[in-house]
Motif scaffolding. Structure first.
Motif, PDB file in Angstrom:
ATOM      1  N   CYS A   1      -9.089  -2.519  -1.852  1.00 11.01           N
ATOM      2  CA  CYS A   1      -9.371  -3.170  -1.052  1.00 11.01           C
ATOM      3  C   CYS A   1     -10.509  -3.362  -0.660  1.00 11.01           C
ATOM      4  O   CYS A   1     -11.852  -3.748  -2.021  1.00 11.01           O
ATOM      5  CB  CYS A   1      -8.341  -3.825  -0.307  1.00 11.01           C
TER       6      CYS A   1
ATOM      7  N   ALA B   1      -8.590  10.703  -1.698  1.00  5.68           N
ATOM      8  CA  ALA B   1      -8.197  12.252  -1.751  1.00  5.68           C
ATOM      9  C   ALA B   1      -8.394  13.445  -2.756  1.00  5.68           C
ATOM     10  O   ALA B   1      -9.009  14.256  -2.730  1.00  5.68           O
ATOM     11  CB  ALA B   1      -6.631  12.474  -1.038  1.00  5.68           C
TER      12      ALA B   1
ATOM     13  N   ARG C   1      -3.791   6.855 -14.171  1.00  9.59           N
ATOM     14  CA  ARG C   1      -4.384   5.636 -14.818  1.00  9.59           C
ATOM     15  C   ARG C   1      -5.661   5.913 -16.050  1.00  9.59           C
ATOM     16  O   ARG C   1      -5.774   6.941 -15.899  1.00  9.59           O
ATOM     17  CB  ARG C   1      -5.281   4.948 -13.556  1.00  9.59           C
TER      18      ARG C   1
ATOM     19  N   GLN D   1      -3.662   9.715   1.982  1.00 11.13           N
ATOM     20  CA  GLN D   1      -2.940   8.783   2.469  1.00 11.13           C
ATOM     21  C   GLN D   1      -1.646   8.912   2.947  1.00 11.13           C
ATOM     22  O   GLN D   1      -0.586   9.288   3.804  1.00 11.13           O
ATOM     23  CB  GLN D   1      -2.969   7.088   2.280  1.00 11.13           C
TER      24      GLN D   1
ATOM     25  N   GLU E   1      -4.956  12.797 -13.464  1.00  7.95           N
ATOM     26  CA  GLU E   1      -4.758  11.551 -13.142  1.00  7.95           C
ATOM     27  C   GLU E   1      -4.053  10.573 -14.322  1.00  7.95           C
ATOM     28  O   GLU E   1      -4.467  10.483 -15.396  1.00  7.95           O
ATOM     29  CB  GLU E   1      -6.419  11.074 -13.078  1.00  7.95           C
TER      30      GLU E   1
ATOM     31  N   GLY F   1      -6.814   4.789   5.804  1.00 10.51           N
ATOM     32  CA  GLY F   1      -8.085   4.509   5.276  1.00 10.51           C
ATOM     33  C   GLY F   1      -8.957   5.628   4.233  1.00 10.51           C
ATOM     34  O   GLY F   1      -8.048   6.283   3.899  1.00 10.51           O
ATOM     35  N   TYR F   2     -10.072   4.846   3.757  1.00 13.85           N
ATOM     36  CA  TYR F   2     -10.374   6.251   2.410  1.00 13.85           C
ATOM     37  C   TYR F   2     -11.512   7.184   3.021  1.00 13.85           C
ATOM     38  O   TYR F   2     -10.858   8.028   2.719  1.00 13.85           O
ATOM     39  CB  TYR F   2     -12.345   4.712   2.282  1.00 13.85           C
TER      40      TYR F   2
ATOM     41  N   TRP G   1       3.044  -7.797  -4.793  1.00 13.28           N
ATOM     42  CA  TRP G   1       4.145  -6.581  -4.798  1.00 13.28           C
ATOM     43  C   TRP G   1       4.611  -6.063  -4.109  1.00 13.28           C
ATOM     44  O   TRP G   1       5.392  -4.465  -4.309  1.00 13.28           O
ATOM     45  CB  TRP G   1       3.013  -5.686  -5.455  1.00 13.28           C
TER      46      TRP G   1
ATOM     47  N   ILE H   1       2.826  12.586 -13.435  1.00 15.65           N
ATOM     48  CA  ILE H   1       3.414  13.415 -13.318  1.00 15.65           C
ATOM     49  C   ILE H   1       4.492  13.203 -12.576  1.00 15.65           C
ATOM     50  O   ILE H   1       4.338  12.848 -11.802  1.00 15.65           O
ATOM     51  CB  ILE H   1       2.160  14.751 -12.217  1.00 15.65           C
TER      52      ILE H   1
HETATM   53  C1  LIG Z   1      -2.685  -2.654  -1.091  1.00 15.39           C
HETATM   54  C2  LIG Z   1      -3.277  -1.740   0.146  1.00 15.39           C
HETATM   55  C3  LIG Z   1      -5.216  -1.738   0.357  1.00 15.39           C
HETATM   56  C4  LIG Z   1      -5.249  -1.152   0.827  1.00 15.39           C
HETATM   57  N1  LIG Z   1      -6.657  -1.719   1.621  1.00 15.39           N
HETATM   58  C5  LIG Z   1      -7.313  -0.476   1.852  1.00 15.39           C
HETATM   59  C6  LIG Z   1      -9.007  -0.886   2.792  1.00 15.39           C
HETATM   60  O1  LIG Z   1      -8.725  -1.896   2.325  1.00 15.39           O
HETATM   61  N2  LIG Z   1      -9.489  -0.107   3.883  1.00 15.39           N
HETATM   62  C7  LIG Z   1      -9.009   1.006   4.096  1.00 15.39           C
HETATM   63  O2  LIG Z   1      -9.943   2.164   4.121  1.00 15.39           O
HETATM   64  N3  LIG Z   1      -7.980   1.564   3.540  1.00 15.39           N
HETATM   65  C8  LIG Z   1      -6.911   0.443   2.319  1.00 15.39           C
HETATM   66  N4  LIG Z   1      -6.038   1.484   1.834  1.00 15.39           N
HETATM   67  C9  LIG Z   1      -5.395   2.585   2.002  1.00 15.39           C
HETATM   68  C10 LIG Z   1      -6.373   3.219   0.809  1.00 15.39           C
HETATM   69  O3  LIG Z   1      -5.184   2.968   0.166  1.00 15.39           O
HETATM   70  C11 LIG Z   1      -6.239   4.854   1.259  1.00 15.39           C
HETATM   71  O4  LIG Z   1      -6.773   4.349   2.550  1.00 15.39           O
HETATM   72  C12 LIG Z   1      -7.080   5.810   0.056  1.00 15.39           C
HETATM   73  O5  LIG Z   1      -6.934   4.988  -1.200  1.00 15.39           O
HETATM   74  C13 LIG Z   1      -5.931   6.167  -0.004  1.00 15.39           C
HETATM   75  O6  LIG Z   1      -6.560   7.609  -0.657  1.00 15.39           O
HETATM   76  P1  LIG Z   1      -6.078   8.825  -1.217  1.00 15.39           P
HETATM   77  O7  LIG Z   1      -6.477   9.085  -2.183  1.00 15.39           O
HETATM   78  O8  LIG Z   1      -4.694   9.444  -0.296  1.00 15.39           O
HETATM   79  O9  LIG Z   1      -4.576   7.531  -2.706  1.00 15.39           O
HETATM   80  P2  LIG Z   1      -5.099   6.563  -3.779  1.00 15.39           P
HETATM   81  O10 LIG Z   1      -6.793   6.526  -3.154  1.00 15.39           O
HETATM   82  O11 LIG Z   1      -4.550   5.472  -4.207  1.00 15.39           O
HETATM   83  O12 LIG Z   1      -5.468   7.303  -5.332  1.00 15.39           O
HETATM   84  C14 LIG Z   1      -4.057   8.202  -5.347  1.00 15.39           C
HETATM   85  C15 LIG Z   1      -4.281   8.255  -7.269  1.00 15.39           C
HETATM   86  O13 LIG Z   1      -3.032   9.089  -7.394  1.00 15.39           O
HETATM   87  C16 LIG Z   1      -2.892   8.391  -8.489  1.00 15.39           C
HETATM   88  N5  LIG Z   1      -0.814   8.164  -9.053  1.00 15.39           N
HETATM   89  C17 LIG Z   1      -0.365   8.117  -8.089  1.00 15.39           C
HETATM   90  N6  LIG Z   1       0.918   8.740  -8.940  1.00 15.39           N
HETATM   91  C18 LIG Z   1       0.057  10.010 -10.025  1.00 15.39           C
HETATM   92  C19 LIG Z   1       1.076  10.413 -10.678  1.00 15.39           C
HETATM   93  N7  LIG Z   1       2.276  10.699 -10.657  1.00 15.39           N
HETATM   94  N8  LIG Z   1       1.088  11.074 -11.479  1.00 15.39           N
HETATM   95  C20 LIG Z   1      -0.747  11.652 -11.500  1.00 15.39           C
HETATM   96  N9  LIG Z   1      -1.203  10.912 -11.018  1.00 15.39           N
HETATM   97  C21 LIG Z   1      -1.055   9.700  -9.640  1.00 15.39           C
HETATM   98  C22 LIG Z   1      -2.730   6.480  -8.556  1.00 15.39           C
HETATM   99  O14 LIG Z   1      -3.250   6.642  -9.981  1.00 15.39           O
HETATM  100  C23 LIG Z   1      -4.274   7.216  -7.539  1.00 15.39           C
HETATM  101  O15 LIG Z   1      -5.160   7.432  -8.233  1.00 15.39           O
HETATM  102  C24 LIG Z   1      -5.132   0.450   1.260  1.00 15.39           C
HETATM  103  C25 LIG Z   1      -3.361   0.802   0.340  1.00 15.39           C
HETATM  104  C26 LIG Z   1      -3.379  -0.484   0.133  1.00 15.39           C
HETATM  105  C27 LIG Z   1      -2.069   0.445  -0.736  1.00 15.39           C
END
Ligand SMILES: Cc1cc2nc3c(=O)[nH]c(=O)nc-3n(C[C@H](O)[C@H](O)[C@H](O)COP(=O)(O)OP(=O)(O)OC[C@H]3O[C@@H](n4cnc5c(N)ncnc54)[C@H](O)[C@@H]3O)c2cc1C
Length: 469
Positions: free
Chosen positions: A53, A14, A35, A349, A33, A355-356, A226, A124
């Protein structure tokens, strides 16, 4: 005059897409970020937009599949995630699967190369300072604990679900209403109710015994290491209740009291499964108290044993996992802005999509909304007939928050699906109504065609035929 930057916290699916959209609108971005400094329990690299995943963006069929439609709308909106996905595609039939490293490297490289984007590797640890007047939080399901705590403290103690059990959700038009009936327990009207707010599925003793046995025999999903968080007692999975005793479910979510079978009023059901309307459109119903961690294939087989649900189509299946998300319908405005703190948006999310692709789509919208606000433009939200609008509406407005179970969080993360769109009749062919599968396919095609026309108009693009000339 230089434009003040928009801060984005989290460079996942996102946050990366949001950064791209903001910068594409000509507004500077600072992407934070963690990481590189601090990892999460699931990510393995420091790359932006890492897929934790599977490597699949699911179906790429924009005609009959809701996520395929979302792909198409994102491509129209100039999505970085889709263009990096397309460039790194690996063979996967009708699905769009990607080389995960190639994909993440491409996203990282394009964001790093953009002159309006600065990437800062830092965690953050609290809400953004006041002088970050425009911020998007996109920290995902594994938001680092100190930020999660700060968000929880500012939005209300139970607003951020740290761990949740999810009950399955069913498409209304796949429920057999010749077997099921509408009725609230004891015909209770309740606030905003009618006395007929639930769909009831009756079971006799033999059916109940067979169902309980199937739950006991069914394969359960294993918890990841985890995911060590315990589930709380008010939210036990149905198979755990079944293990506690054969009658436990009949005295819990399957109790038959206060209900009379409209199709067979003289025979008392031995047990009843209740479904509650899940979205304002009335196209989706969730299974009340039916959180489960049965494996997905097994879940479909076992739940279809329930009378009236033999042909049930599931908008989402049950599950039990750690998930940090906001109770968005009560906290966010239609532009994903925290109502209590204008200028602070959420994306991905953490807003309650799943989902991605959906996470990236909500990042795309949050980025566009924030950039428009920064540029002093009118923010226009996508129509609910589009996949963008249907998903956004689920998050910020379409979901019905349950009054009768105040202790439970009824808003659940969801993938995009046709149940979130306004209903459309299947077109007739040569004056004849279609039936069965043909009807379902025709209905989906009509919905996706409407969505793409409306999406182009929302984006200010020429109609498809004109664009092709
Ligand atoms: C174990 C697991 C398996 C999954 N498998 C699937 C799958 O197979 N298919 C699918 O579609 N979806 C899957 N998901 C859901 C998937 O995580 C989300 O769909 C997608 O990655 C969410 O996107 P996002 O950008 O919201 O979060 P993320 O992609 O998780 O990105 C969040 C980012 O924020 C960063 N962050 C967190 N806290 C802080 C902070 N305080 N300061 C700075 N940076 C921070 C993290 O390092 C990360 O890079 C899975 C989730 C988990 C937890």
């Amino acid at each position: 005059m230089s434009t003040k930057p928009i801060h984005i916290i989290g460079g996942g699916l996102a946050g990366s897409e949001a950064a791209w959209q903001v910068a594409s609108a000509g507004v500077p971005v600072i992407l934070h970020e963690m990481r590189g400094v601090r990892g999460t329990d699931a990510h393995k690299t420091d790359g932006l937009a890492e897929l934790v995943c599977s490597n699949s963006f699911r179906s790429d069929d924009a005609e009959t599949n809701a996520v395929g439609l979302l792909h198409a709308e994102m491509r129209l909106a100039g999505s970085l995630i889709m263009s990096a996905g397309d460039a790194n595609q690996v063979p996967a039939g009708g699905a769009l699967a990607v080389d995960r490293d190639g994909f993440s490297n491409a996203v990282t490289a394009r964001l790093e190369a953009h002159p309006l984007i600065s990437i800062v590797r830092e965690e953050i640890t609290g809400l953004p300072p006041e002088d970050w007047d425009q911020t998007i939080i996109a920290t995902g399901p594994l938001t680092a604990p100190s930020l999660a705590e700060a968000i929880a403290a500012s939005t209300g103690a139970d607003a951020l679900a740290f761990f949740d059990a999810i009950a399955p959700i069913i498409h209304f038009d796949s429920i057999d209403m010749n077997v099921c009936w509408f009725q609230s327990r004891y015909d209770k009207v309740g606030p905003g109710g009618t006395g007929k707010d639930y769909i009831n599925c009756p079971m006799d003793k033999e059916q109940y015994d067979a169902f309980v046995q199937a739950l006991l025999d069914g394969q359960k999903a294993e918890f990841k290491e985890w995911e060590g968080t315990p589930y709380f007692d008010g939210c036990l999975p149905i198979e755990v209740m079944a293990e506690r005793g054969r009658e436990t479910l009949r005295h819990g979510p399957m109790k038959p009291m206060g209900l009379t079978n409209a199709h067979n009023p003289t025979v008392k059901a031995y047990a009843v499964v209740q479904l509650r309307q899940d979205n304002a459109l009335g196209t989706l119903y969730n299974m009340v108290g039916f959180q489960t961690k049965l494996k997905h294939g097994e879940q479909v087989n076992v739940l279809r044993m329930i009378p009236g649900l033999e042909n049930a189509e599931f908008a989402r299946l049950g599950g039990l996992h750690r998930n940090t998300y906001l109770n968005s319908p009560t906290l966010l405005d239609p532009t994903l802005q925290l109502t209590s703190r204008p200028g602070l948006r959420f994306a991905g999310q953490i807003t309650g999509c799943e989902g991605y692709v959906e996470s990236a789509a909500i990042g795309l919208l949050a980025g566009r909304f924030a950039a428009a606000q920064r540029l002093g433009q009118q923010i226009s939200t996508p129509p609910v007939t589009t996949a963008f609008g249907a998903l956004l509406n689920h998050i910020t407005g379409g979901h019905i928050v349950s009054d009768d179970e105040p202790g439970k969080r009824s808003f659940q993360p969801m993938n995009v699906n046709f149940g979130l769109f306004p209903v459309m009749e299947a077109p007739k062919v040569e004056g004849k109504r279609l039936r069965g599968k043909e009807k379902t396919v025709a209905k989906k095609k009509a919905m996706t065609a409407r969505a793409l026309v409306d999406c182009r108009a929302w984006l200010g693009l020429a109609p498809a035929a004109q664009a092709a000339e």
